[in-house]
Structures are given as structure tokens and as C-alpha cells.
Design an enzyme around this catalytic site. Structure first.
Site, mmCIF file in Angstrom:
data_model
loop_
_atom_site.group_PDB
_atom_site.id
_atom_site.type_symbol
_atom_site.label_atom_id
_atom_site.label_comp_id
_atom_site.label_asym_id
_atom_site.label_seq_id
_atom_site.Cartn_x
_atom_site.Cartn_y
_atom_site.Cartn_z
ATOM 1 N N GLU A 143 -19.304 -94.538 -60.279
ATOM 2 C CA GLU A 143 -18.078 -93.830 -60.674
ATOM 3 C C GLU A 143 -16.961 -94.736 -61.199
ATOM 4 O OE1 GLU A 143 -16.816 -91.175 -57.574
ATOM 5 O OE2 GLU A 143 -18.612 -89.957 -57.724
ATOM 6 N N GLU B 210 -25.301 -88.003 -56.934
ATOM 7 C CA GLU B 210 -24.487 -87.433 -55.851
ATOM 8 C C GLU B 210 -24.228 -85.963 -56.135
ATOM 9 O OE1 GLU B 210 -20.733 -89.350 -54.944
ATOM 10 O OE2 GLU B 210 -21.636 -91.343 -55.035
HETATM 11 O O1 IFM Z 1 -17.409 -90.140 -50.951
HETATM 12 C C1 IFM Z 1 -17.348 -90.151 -52.339
HETATM 13 C C2 IFM Z 1 -18.233 -91.220 -52.922
HETATM 14 O O2 IFM Z 1 -17.934 -92.471 -52.424
HETATM 15 C C3 IFM Z 1 -18.094 -91.263 -54.415
HETATM 16 N N1 IFM Z 1 -18.311 -89.956 -54.982
HETATM 17 C C4 IFM Z 1 -17.577 -88.843 -54.426
HETATM 18 C C5 IFM Z 1 -17.774 -88.821 -52.909
HETATM 19 C C6 IFM Z 1 -16.982 -87.654 -52.311
HETATM 20 O O3 IFM Z 1 -15.624 -87.758 -52.609
#
Ligand code: IFM
Length: 490
Positions: free
Chosen positions: A162, A354
Site C-alpha cells: 500500500e 487483503e
Molecule cells: O491493517 C491494515 C493493513 O496494515 C494495511 N491494509 C489495510 C488494513 C486495515 O486497515
């Protein structure tokens, strides 16, 4: 529903779960520093202990095995391996990841390693951090150390998690480490260095890995999806998903285009104007490395519609729309349109690195953690992902975020994303109903998604009623379908 060998995973990151912040020679990271700044993190909480995963990895791998994961995505803590970011290697830190990889492999779980999930060594920040032109070389050195140690067993690599968020919240909004609010010119310079680091990291993996490496990354994907699925409305949503219309980082293409196409997008260059960083000769070639999959983190999306005058507008959510405790709207269609648009633009197989939700979970008086919202959320998103797959998008895997409740950055411990509940006072782990449900989804390679009312069954499984879902609790690692190699299809 999902192809054979589909990767069913769950994920975590080092600072969010490991704890042991001063154990065995780990150096401080920018998150250790930010957590000590008054007001920066909810309740002044820190990742000092977190889930104490550093000391409990065997127990945690055991839980993953009970869920039947085919893969586990975790990140390496750069300051645990290189306490000063470069130079002297901390053998004890590397040995932890050695053990973890071995434990996973013994359990039949494929390790997916993320190299950077936001815990930059403080020592490197003090030398300029992501603003330093030296950071791509620092990242290459760190990557070399990790790859030399783990690539005899690890084949799946994710360079950076990210970039939009850690640059946007860390260098623009000041909410995440290192807590800065810089000019757009500096933010873009940091972002350019992140992209160069990604490229250098990918080069090092490709050159040095001892087993064939599968390389990707894990940007966040902003998804604008069409409320009406007609051809022109779909094109409007695509243009909106890939457009850069504001001087922030909540977009796909400022990061995705250089990485996958070797150029910055025209609309971004125009909008950012004189703030665009100097692009040295060879930079774009460095950034544009061959990838094996496009990893993407998708949690929500925004419905859009092109109006009668041809302008694309957001469709307002109705009052009281379903949303998570982070107040992110539940938007399952994002897991159809996101993968589809991204595959169509970049031509790579997609891995959902994710997806998940924060929920108000607690251990009930019956000793179980009942989280029907998470089951419903995940089920509806996975059904959309299955639709994308059926429509020809090569979707190779799905990693639920997160394997267990953890330190949610500036939100501290108040947001619970896990399939496994963690009591942070005692470190007791409790599989939530959703973990039992996910186990069944994995065991059936997705067929269980067609059960429209899985909540009671999952709750019964959690309560130990093995007759309801035989095989779930005792699922043995060896019984599952072998992990497929993304990209091997071609
Ligand atoms: O916890 C985070 C993660 O570290 C990065 N992506 C989003 C998740 C939820 O906010």
C-alpha cells in the site's frame, strides 16, 4: 467456482502482530517513534507487545493449520533484520523468520513474504527515509539479505504494501508514521523513491532467488463500480477508477502505471504539474520490472453512474448503509470490478492480497466469538470474486485480512480485523465463527459459499459441535489441494 489450486490465505504484518519490540536486537522503527508521540495513536497504544507473535509463532501456525490455510502472508520487520536499516545483520532476527517459514512449511502452508509493510528502520528515517535518493539502494540491500536467507524455501514475494497509504497518511496527512505533512512536491518525491525501491527489490529477488520466484506487490485498489452494468456505464466506471482528479494518492494509476506500464499517467502528470519529481534516465526501466501477479488490497468501493450530460458521479449511499466499525461501506461489487479492471489494464493474474472488515467482536458468555457480519461480508465479497473468475479474470488467490486481531495503526487495538480473536491482556487466541466458516470455504474450494445461511453452522462448529461440520475442526494440512503457482497457467 474457483479453479483448482486457488490460494486460500490470510495475512498479517510484522509491526501489527509481532511485539517483542526490544527483543533479540531489533532496532526501532518509525512506528515505535510515532506511537510515543502523544495523541498519535488511540489511547497511546503501541505495537510493543501486540499479539506477541514473535514468541508465539508455533501456536499461531497451529491455528492457521486448523483453519486449513493454503498460504500465509506476513511481512518481515526490516529493523529486526537490519537494526540500522543497512550494514550489520541481526542474526537472531533473521532466525525468527527462518523458524516461521519452517513451521509454515511443516504445516503445509505456503509462505508469502512481504518485504515492506510500513515499519521503516528509524535509523534510515534519520538519514532521510523515503525522501532520500539512497533509499532504493538501502531497500535493495535489505532485500538481498532476506532473499539470500529465505529463498531456498520462499517463492512468493511481495515488495511493498500500500504505497498510497503509507505515503499519503505518513507524508501528506501526518496520521501514520513518520507523521509528516509535507508539500505535494515532497510527497511525490517520496512516492517516486518507493517505486524505485520496488523495482530494485524485484530485480534483486529475480537475480538472487534460489528457487523460481513469483513476484508481485500489494497496492490498495480504489474501485469505482457501475451501478448499471451497461457498456457505457462500465467504461465510465473504469475511467473513474483509473482517473487522477485530486492532488492526493487515493488512486491506482500513479503507482500502477509506472510499475506495470513503465510510465506515469498523463492526467497525473498534468495535474501534479511542476511538482512531479525529476525522472532520471533509467528510472522508469528500474521501476518497470516484470511481475508475476498483481496483488491488490480491496476493502470497499464506490458506486458511480454517468449522468445524462456524460459526467460520472458518485451515487450517494443510502442512510444507514451497511458499514464496518471503520465506517467503510460494505461494497462487495468492488471484488468483481476491481480485479476485472486491474487485469484488463495491466494484463496480470490477480491476487487479492487483503480483504476483510473491522467488527465489534468479543468473547461471548458461551466462550465463542460470534461474528456473523464478518461471515456475511466475506461471503458476499467472495461471491463477487467468483463471478470475476467465472467471467474470465485470472484470479489466483485470496488473503483474508487478518489472520488475527492486531494493532490497527493509529486506531490502536480498538479495531478488530481478525479471523482469530486475541485477548490482548492474556494473549489467548479464540477462533471466531468466521474462522470456522472460512475453514469450510477452504475445504470445499469455495462451494460452501452457496450455503446462504451459514451462520448457525459456523457458530455450532465454534462451540465444538463437530457433527454439524465434520472435518472442519480436525482438518489436516496434508488433505488440502496443493498451492498453485500464479502465472503458471500461461
Ligand atoms: O491493517 C491494515 C493493513 O496494515 C494495511 N491494509 C489495510 C488494513 C486495515 O486497515
Amino acid at each position: 467456482m474457483f479453479r483448482e489450486g486457488f490460494v486460500w490465505g490470510a495475512g498479517s504484518s510484522s509491526y501489527q502482530i509481532e511485539g517483542a519490540h526490544a527483543q533479540d536486537g531489533r532496532g526501532p522503527s518509525i512506528w515505535d517513534t510515532l506511537c510515543r508521540r502523544p495523541g498519535a495513536v488511540h489511547n497511546g497504544e503501541t505495537g510493543d507487545i501486540a499479539c506477541d507473535h514473535y514468541n508465539r509463532s508455533a501456536e499461531d501456525v497451529d491455528v492457521m493449520s486448523r483453519i486449513g490455510l493454503s498460504a500465509y502472508r506476513f511481512s518481515i520487520a526490516w529493523p529486526r533484520v537490519l537494526p540500522l536499516g543497512i550494514g550489520k545483520v541481526n542474526e537472531a532476527g533473521l532466525a525468527f523468520y527462518d523458524r516461521l517459514v519452517d513451521e509454515l512449511l511443516r504445516a503445509g502452508i505456503t509462505p508469502w513474504v512481504t518485504l515492506y509493510h510500513w515499519d521503516l528502520p528509524q535509523a534510515l528515517f534519520d538519514r532521510g527515509g523515503w525522501l532520500s535518493p539512497e533509499i532504493p539502494a538501502w531497500f535493495a540491500e535489505y532485500t538481498r539479505v532476506v532473499v539470500d536467507r529465505l529463498s531456498d524455501r520462499v517463492q512468493h514475494w511481495i515488495t511493498i504494501n500500500e504505497p498510497q497509504i503509507f505515503v499519503g497518511l505518513g507524508y501528506r496527512e501526518g496520521k501514520h508514521a513518520p507523521g509528516l505533512k509535507l508539500s505535494l512536491r515532497e510527497q511525490l518525491a517520496a512516492a517516486h523513491n518507493v517505486l524505485l525501491a520496488h523495482g530494485r527489490g524485484a530485480q534483486v529477488i529475480r537475480e538472487r532467488a534460489r528457487k523460481p520466484a513469483l513476484i508481485g506487490w500489494a497496492p490498495v485498489g480504489r474501485v469505482d463500480y457501475p451501478v448499471i452494468e451497461s457498456r457505457d456505464q462500465i467504461e465510465a466506471a473504469r475511467a473513474s477508477t483509473f482517473g487522477i482528479t485530486e492532488a492526493g494518492f487515493w488512486n491506482n494509476t500513479w503507482f500502477g502505471d509506472p510499475v506495470c506500464l513503465g510510465r506515469y499517467p498523463e492526467d497525473g502528470l498534468k495535474l501534479y504539474g511542476t511538482d512531479v519529481p525529476r525522472i532520471a534516465k533509467g528510472d522508469m526501466e528500474t521501476i518497470h520490472q516484470k511481475l508475476d501477479f498483481y496483488g491488490v488490497n480491496i476493502y470497499s468501493g464506490a458506486p458511480v453512474r454517468m449522468n445524462a450530460s456524460g459526467k460520472t458521479e458518485n451515487v450517494a449511499w443510502s442512510p444507514g448503509v451497511a458499514s464496518t466499525t471503520m465506517r467503510w461501506p460494505v461494497a462487495p461489487k468492488a471484488l468483481y470490478w476491481g480485479p476485472r479492471f486491474l487485469h484488463e489494464r495491466y494484463g496480470l493474474p490477480i491476487v487479492i492480497t487483503e480483504n476483510g472488515m473491522a467488527n465489534a467482536d468479543w468473547v461471548s458468555s458461551d466462550g465463542c466469538v460470534h461474528d456473523p457480519q464478518r461471515i456475511d461480508y466475506t461471503r458476499s465479497y467472495l461471491l463477487e470474486l467468483a463471478r470475476a473468475s467465472a467471467d474470465g479474470v485470472p484470479v489466483d488467490g485470496y488473503f483474508h485480512w487478518a489472520i488475527m486481531d492486531n494493532f490497527e495503526w493509529a486506531e490502536g487495538y480498538k479495531e478488530r480485523f481478525g479471523l482469530v480473536h486475541v485477548d490482548f491482556a492474556t494473549q489467548k487466541r479464540t477462533m471466531k465463527d468466521s474462522a470456522y466458516w472460512y475453514a469450510e470455504v477452504i475445504r470445499t474450494n469455495g462451494d460452501h459459499l452457496s450455503d446462504a445461511s451459514p451462520f448457525v453452522a459456523a457458530a455450532s462448529a465454534a462451540a465444538g459441535n463437530a457433527t454439524v461440520r465434520p472435518g472442519v475442526i480436525e482438518a489436516k494440512p496434508g488433505a488440502r489441494v496443493p498451492v498453485a503457482v500464479p502465472g503458471a497457467r500461461a
